[in-house]
Design an enzyme around this catalytic site. Sequence first.
Site, short mmCIF file in Angstrom:
data_model
loop_
_atom_site.label_atom_id
_atom_site.label_comp_id
_atom_site.label_asym_id
_atom_site.label_seq_id
_atom_site.Cartn_x
_atom_site.Cartn_y
_atom_site.Cartn_z
N HIS A 27 25.64 -4.09 -22.24
CA HIS A 27 24.70 -4.13 -23.36
C HIS A 27 24.79 -2.88 -24.22
O HIS A 27 25.31 -1.85 -23.79
CB HIS A 27 23.25 -4.36 -22.90
CG HIS A 27 22.66 -3.31 -22.03
ND1 HIS A 27 22.63 -3.40 -20.66
CD2 HIS A 27 22.04 -2.13 -22.32
CE1 HIS A 27 22.02 -2.34 -20.14
NE2 HIS A 27 21.65 -1.54 -21.13
N GLU B 238 11.85 -3.32 -21.86
CA GLU B 238 13.11 -3.73 -22.46
C GLU B 238 13.15 -5.23 -22.66
O GLU B 238 12.57 -5.99 -21.90
CB GLU B 238 14.29 -3.27 -21.59
CG GLU B 238 14.30 -3.88 -20.20
CD GLU B 238 15.44 -3.37 -19.33
OE1 GLU B 238 15.65 -2.14 -19.30
OE2 GLU B 238 16.10 -4.19 -18.67
N GLN C 277 20.06 -4.77 -26.16
CA GLN C 277 18.85 -4.41 -25.42
C GLN C 277 17.94 -3.64 -26.37
O GLN C 277 18.34 -2.60 -26.90
CB GLN C 277 19.22 -3.53 -24.21
CG GLN C 277 18.01 -3.06 -23.41
CD GLN C 277 18.43 -2.11 -22.29
OE1 GLN C 277 18.91 -1.01 -22.54
NE2 GLN C 277 18.26 -2.54 -21.06
N HIS D 273 21.85 3.99 -26.11
CA HIS D 273 22.96 4.13 -25.15
C HIS D 273 23.80 2.86 -25.13
O HIS D 273 23.40 1.83 -25.66
CB HIS D 273 22.44 4.46 -23.75
CG HIS D 273 21.63 3.37 -23.10
ND1 HIS D 273 20.25 3.29 -23.20
CD2 HIS D 273 21.99 2.30 -22.33
CE1 HIS D 273 19.82 2.24 -22.52
NE2 HIS D 273 20.86 1.61 -21.98
N GLU E 210 25.14 4.22 -19.73
CA GLU E 210 24.54 3.65 -18.52
C GLU E 210 25.62 2.87 -17.80
O GLU E 210 26.31 2.05 -18.41
CB GLU E 210 23.39 2.72 -18.92
CG GLU E 210 22.74 2.01 -17.74
CD GLU E 210 21.62 1.06 -18.18
OE1 GLU E 210 21.50 0.76 -19.38
OE2 GLU E 210 20.86 0.63 -17.30
#
Length: 136
Positions: free
Chosen positions: A7, A43, A54, A78, A128
């Site tokens: 994502h 989220e 996301q 991110h 991430e």
Amino acid sequence: MLKKIEHVAIAVSDLDDALNHYRDVWGLEPDHRERVEDQGVEEAMLPLGDSYLQLLGSTGPETTVGKFLERRGEGLHHIAYEVDDLEATLADLKEKGVRLIDEEPRPGGRGHMVAFVHPEGNRGLLVELIQAPRHA
Ligand code: CO
């Protein structure tokens, strides 16, 4: 080692408002929404092809995302890479001297294990790492 972009995460100041925007402008609908208390986030996951967008709201001004919004405003937060083996990936990065935010995997949303890599030491990008739950 990296399987795909799982994502792309975008920090938003108001999750409900942002979901309306993504529905009205881009025709995208969430298939999952969750508060992850220990990360201080709420989220929503919007499927897009083989990955997700996301949308990341904060649960309060003192959280990581709350501080990010205060400092930088809304926008790219991110990118999440899916990996087969999170422990092995972290060990490999440690060996390469890459600065990690999480030395050990921790629970993220959707029952996944996650770990964050510090943007310093990764050309300014917060990453991430995410491992899907193993199905027996
Ligand atoms: Co994420």
